[in-house]
Design an enzyme around this catalytic site. Structure first.
Site, short mmCIF file in Angstrom:
data_model
loop_
_atom_site.label_atom_id
_atom_site.label_comp_id
_atom_site.label_asym_id
_atom_site.label_seq_id
_atom_site.Cartn_x
_atom_site.Cartn_y
_atom_site.Cartn_z
N TYR A 196 45.25 58.39 28.49
CA TYR A 196 46.44 59.20 28.72
C TYR A 196 47.10 59.64 27.41
O TYR A 196 47.87 60.60 27.41
CB TYR A 196 47.44 58.53 29.68
N LEU A 253 54.89 80.30 33.48
CA LEU A 253 54.64 78.87 33.59
C LEU A 253 53.30 78.61 34.26
O LEU A 253 52.59 77.65 33.92
CB LEU A 253 55.77 78.18 34.37
N GLU A 254 52.92 79.48 35.20
CA GLU A 254 51.63 79.35 35.88
C GLU A 254 50.47 79.38 34.88
O GLU A 254 49.49 78.66 35.03
CB GLU A 254 51.45 80.47 36.91
N LYS A 314 61.36 74.48 33.77
CA LYS A 314 62.16 75.11 32.72
C LYS A 314 63.60 74.66 32.98
O LYS A 314 64.19 74.98 34.01
CB LYS A 314 62.05 76.63 32.79
#
Length: 119
Positions: free
Chosen positions: A54, A72-73, A99
């Protein structure tokens, strides 16, 4: 066996958006990521090589957030692709990107886009 790795409420300052001022001023974003994979071998071996690191996922998140995008996509799509390429054993990934200070009327905690993908 299915294992979930969760990265929760990772705050990163970045410069995403359609408006010119968003690319200049930037804002804080919050990332939540869920990854699923069969990591039974790691539960027995106690070896980092048998799991999904991670810390490396965290690096992918920071690197992709550093690349300005309008949508954002698009950011999420890059995160999903880079993560799956690095760790092909992933069977499912979900990324939520918020956001925190969108340039819109009204008081809110933010606007989020969430994408999940099964492999």
């Amino acid at each position: 066996m299915t294992t979930k790795i969760l990265i929760e409420n990772l705050k990163i300052f970045a410069f995403h958006g359609v408006l010119p001022e968003e690319k200049i001023l930037g804002t804080n974003y919050i990332l939540n990521v869920e990854i699923q994979a069969d990591l039974e071998k790691a539960s027995e071996s106690d070896e980092l090589k048998d799991t999904i690191n991670y810390a490396e996922i965290n690096d992918i998140l920071h690197n992709e957030m550093a690349i300005p995008s309008q949508l954002l996509e698009h950011v999420i799509g890059r995160i999903i692709n880079k993560t799956k390429n690095k760790f092909p054993q992933i069977s499912f990934i979900k990324v939520k990107l918020t956001k925190t200070n969108p340039p819109m009327k009204g008081e809110m905690d933010g606007v989020s886009v969430e994408i999940e993908k099964r492999f």
